[in-house]
Design a protein around this motif. Structure first.
Motif, PDB file in Angstrom:
ATOM      1  N   ILE A 198       0.844  -1.199   0.000  1.00 38.73           N
ATOM      2  CA  ILE A 198       0.000   0.000   0.000  1.00 38.73           C
ATOM      3  C   ILE A 198       0.879   1.249   0.000  1.00 38.73           C
ATOM      4  N   LEU A 199       1.926   1.229   0.819  1.00 35.80           N
ATOM      5  CA  LEU A 199       2.805   2.396   0.930  1.00 35.80           C
ATOM      6  C   LEU A 199       3.809   2.496  -0.212  1.00 35.80           C
ATOM      7  N   TRP A 200       4.389   1.356  -0.579  1.00 35.57           N
ATOM      8  CA  TRP A 200       5.412   1.303  -1.625  1.00 35.57           C
ATOM      9  C   TRP A 200       5.024   0.211  -2.616  1.00 35.57           C
ATOM     10  N   PRO A 201       4.284   0.561  -3.655  1.00 38.04           N
ATOM     11  CA  PRO A 201       3.737  -0.440  -4.582  1.00 38.04           C
ATOM     12  C   PRO A 201       4.766  -1.392  -5.192  1.00 38.04           C
ATOM     13  N   ARG A 202       5.999  -0.971  -5.348  1.00 40.27           N
ATOM     14  CA  ARG A 202       7.000  -1.849  -5.980  1.00 40.27           C
ATOM     15  C   ARG A 202       7.400  -3.025  -5.096  1.00 40.27           C
ATOM     16  N   THR A 203       7.060  -2.971  -3.815  1.00 34.56           N
ATOM     17  CA  THR A 203       7.369  -4.116  -2.953  1.00 34.56           C
ATOM     18  C   THR A 203       6.527  -5.335  -3.320  1.00 34.56           C
ATOM     19  N   VAL A 204       5.549  -5.142  -4.188  1.00 31.59           N
ATOM     20  CA  VAL A 204       4.713  -6.252  -4.640  1.00 31.59           C
ATOM     21  C   VAL A 204       5.553  -7.361  -5.266  1.00 31.59           C
ATOM     22  N   PHE A 205       6.665  -6.987  -5.897  1.00 29.38           N
ATOM     23  CA  PHE A 205       7.491  -7.974  -6.580  1.00 29.38           C
ATOM     24  C   PHE A 205       8.229  -8.898  -5.617  1.00 29.38           C
ATOM     25  N   VAL A 247      -5.293 -10.366   0.065  1.00 26.40           N
ATOM     26  CA  VAL A 247      -6.275  -9.861  -0.901  1.00 26.40           C
ATOM     27  C   VAL A 247      -6.840  -8.526  -0.405  1.00 26.40           C
ATOM     28  N   ILE A 248      -7.103  -8.423   0.884  1.00 21.26           N
ATOM     29  CA  ILE A 248      -7.602  -7.156   1.447  1.00 21.26           C
ATOM     30  C   ILE A 248      -6.570  -6.049   1.253  1.00 21.26           C
ATOM     31  N   PHE A 249      -5.325  -6.319   1.609  1.00 15.29           N
ATOM     32  CA  PHE A 249      -4.274  -5.306   1.464  1.00 15.29           C
ATOM     33  C   PHE A 249      -4.063  -4.919   0.006  1.00 15.29           C
ATOM     34  N   TYR A 250      -4.089  -5.898  -0.881  1.00 19.57           N
ATOM     35  CA  TYR A 250      -3.871  -5.607  -2.298  1.00 19.57           C
ATOM     36  C   TYR A 250      -5.056  -4.843  -2.886  1.00 19.57           C
ATOM     37  N   THR A 251      -6.252  -5.122  -2.421  1.00 17.01           N
ATOM     38  CA  THR A 251      -7.426  -4.368  -2.875  1.00 17.01           C
ATOM     39  C   THR A 251      -7.296  -2.904  -2.465  1.00 17.01           C
ATOM     40  N   ILE A 252      -6.853  -2.671  -1.244  1.00 13.26           N
ATOM     41  CA  ILE A 252      -6.625  -1.298  -0.783  1.00 13.26           C
ATOM     42  C   ILE A 252      -5.533  -0.634  -1.621  1.00 13.26           C
ATOM     43  N   ALA A 253      -4.457  -1.352  -1.879  1.00  8.37           N
ATOM     44  CA  ALA A 253      -3.349  -0.801  -2.665  1.00  8.37           C
ATOM     45  C   ALA A 253      -3.797  -0.443  -4.077  1.00  8.37           C
ATOM     46  N   ILE A 254      -4.580  -1.312  -4.690  1.00  8.17           N
ATOM     47  CA  ILE A 254      -5.053  -1.056  -6.055  1.00  8.17           C
ATOM     48  C   ILE A 254      -6.008   0.126  -6.078  1.00  8.17           C
ATOM     49  N   SER A 255      -6.932   0.180  -5.121  1.00  7.48           N
ATOM     50  CA  SER A 255      -7.878   1.303  -5.107  1.00  7.48           C
ATOM     51  C   SER A 255      -7.156   2.619  -4.800  1.00  7.48           C
ATOM     52  N   LYS A 256      -6.142   2.587  -3.963  1.00  4.69           N
ATOM     53  CA  LYS A 256      -5.358   3.795  -3.679  1.00  4.69           C
ATOM     54  C   LYS A 256      -4.617   4.251  -4.929  1.00  4.69           C
ATOM     55  N   ARG A 257      -4.045   3.296  -5.625  1.00  2.94           N
ATOM     56  CA  ARG A 257      -3.307   3.635  -6.851  1.00  2.94           C
ATOM     57  C   ARG A 257      -4.238   4.208  -7.900  1.00  2.94           C
ATOM     58  N   ARG A 258      -5.414   3.628  -8.052  1.00  2.00           N
ATOM     59  CA  ARG A 258      -6.388   4.129  -9.049  1.00  2.00           C
ATOM     60  C   ARG A 258      -6.862   5.525  -8.699  1.00  2.00           C
ATOM     61  N   SER A 259      -7.050   5.797  -7.410  1.00  2.00           N
ATOM     62  CA  SER A 259      -7.557   7.102  -7.004  1.00  2.00           C
ATOM     63  C   SER A 259      -6.513   8.195  -7.147  1.00  2.00           C
ATOM     64  N   THR A 260      -5.239   7.842  -7.172  1.00  2.00           N
ATOM     65  CA  THR A 260      -4.192   8.859  -7.289  1.00  2.00           C
ATOM     66  C   THR A 260      -3.704   9.050  -8.714  1.00  2.00           C
ATOM     67  N   GLN A 261      -4.157   8.239  -9.645  1.00  2.00           N
ATOM     68  CA  GLN A 261      -3.747   8.378 -11.039  1.00  2.00           C
ATOM     69  C   GLN A 261      -4.514   9.515 -11.683  1.00  2.00           C
ATOM     70  N   ILE A 262      -3.804  10.288 -12.493  1.00  2.00           N
ATOM     71  CA  ILE A 262      -4.426  11.382 -13.232  1.00  2.00           C
ATOM     72  C   ILE A 262      -4.940  10.796 -14.553  1.00  2.00           C
ATOM     73  N   PRO A 263      -6.235  10.982 -14.829  1.00  2.00           N
ATOM     74  CA  PRO A 263      -6.774  10.425 -16.076  1.00  2.00           C
ATOM     75  C   PRO A 263      -6.165  11.124 -17.297  1.00  2.00           C
ATOM     76  N   VAL A 264      -5.867  10.334 -18.312  1.00  2.00           N
ATOM     77  CA  VAL A 264      -5.339  10.847 -19.562  1.00  2.00           C
ATOM     78  C   VAL A 264      -6.499  11.049 -20.511  1.00  2.00           C
ATOM     79  N   ILE A 265      -6.627  12.270 -21.008  1.00  2.00           N
ATOM     80  CA  ILE A 265      -7.749  12.573 -21.919  1.00  2.00           C
ATOM     81  C   ILE A 265      -7.219  12.881 -23.280  1.00  2.00           C
TER      82      ILE A 265
END
Length: 125
Positions: free
Chosen positions: A28-35, A107-125
């Motif tokens: 959640i804090l550092w997404p690259r630790t997923v690897f 799964v709970i932690f990864y769901t939070i991480a994914i939703s956090k990442r999606r909410s902080t992404q700037i949409p490309v138009i």
């Protein structure tokens, strides 16, 4: 000296278990630790579900044998951590539950991480 090595293996084993269970918080804090965390979590769940032996267990036993003692002394690591890592009366059903909990928690932690990442992404138009 071999008892010190065995105790170090137990400590590493405990820290790995904590990382398997709670390492998703780092994702959640550092997404690259997923690897690192995801393979660790999958390994931890598989060890429990399939009843495999973690390689750290025979390594610890090897050092205990080299030290000439199979009995655990009263130090912190063996008194407290060994009971967590190697609980008595561990059944196959309990291992299934533990493996399932590892998966559920991650799964709970990864769901939070994914939703956090999606909410902080700037949409490309």
């Amino acid at each position: 000296m071999y008892n010190v090595f065995a105790d170090a293996v137990v400590a590493a084993h405990f820290l790995f278990i904590v990382f398997v269970i709670l390492g998703g918080l780092l994702v959640i804090l550092w997404p690259r630790t997923v690897f690192v965390q995801m393979p660790a979590a999958l390994w931890g769940a598989a060890v429990e579900i399939f009843g495999w032996t973690c390689p750290l267990t025979p390594l610890e036993n090897h050092f205990r044998n080299l030290a000439g003692s199979r009995l655990y002394s009263g130090d912190f690591i063996t008194r407290y951590l060994l009971l967590v890592i190697y609980p008595e009366n561990l059944t196959t059903q309990t291992q299934y539950i533990l493996g399932g909990l590892v998966i559920l928690i991650n799964v709970i932690f990864y769901t939070i991480a994914i939703s956090k990442r999606r909410s902080t992404q700037i949409p490309v138009i």
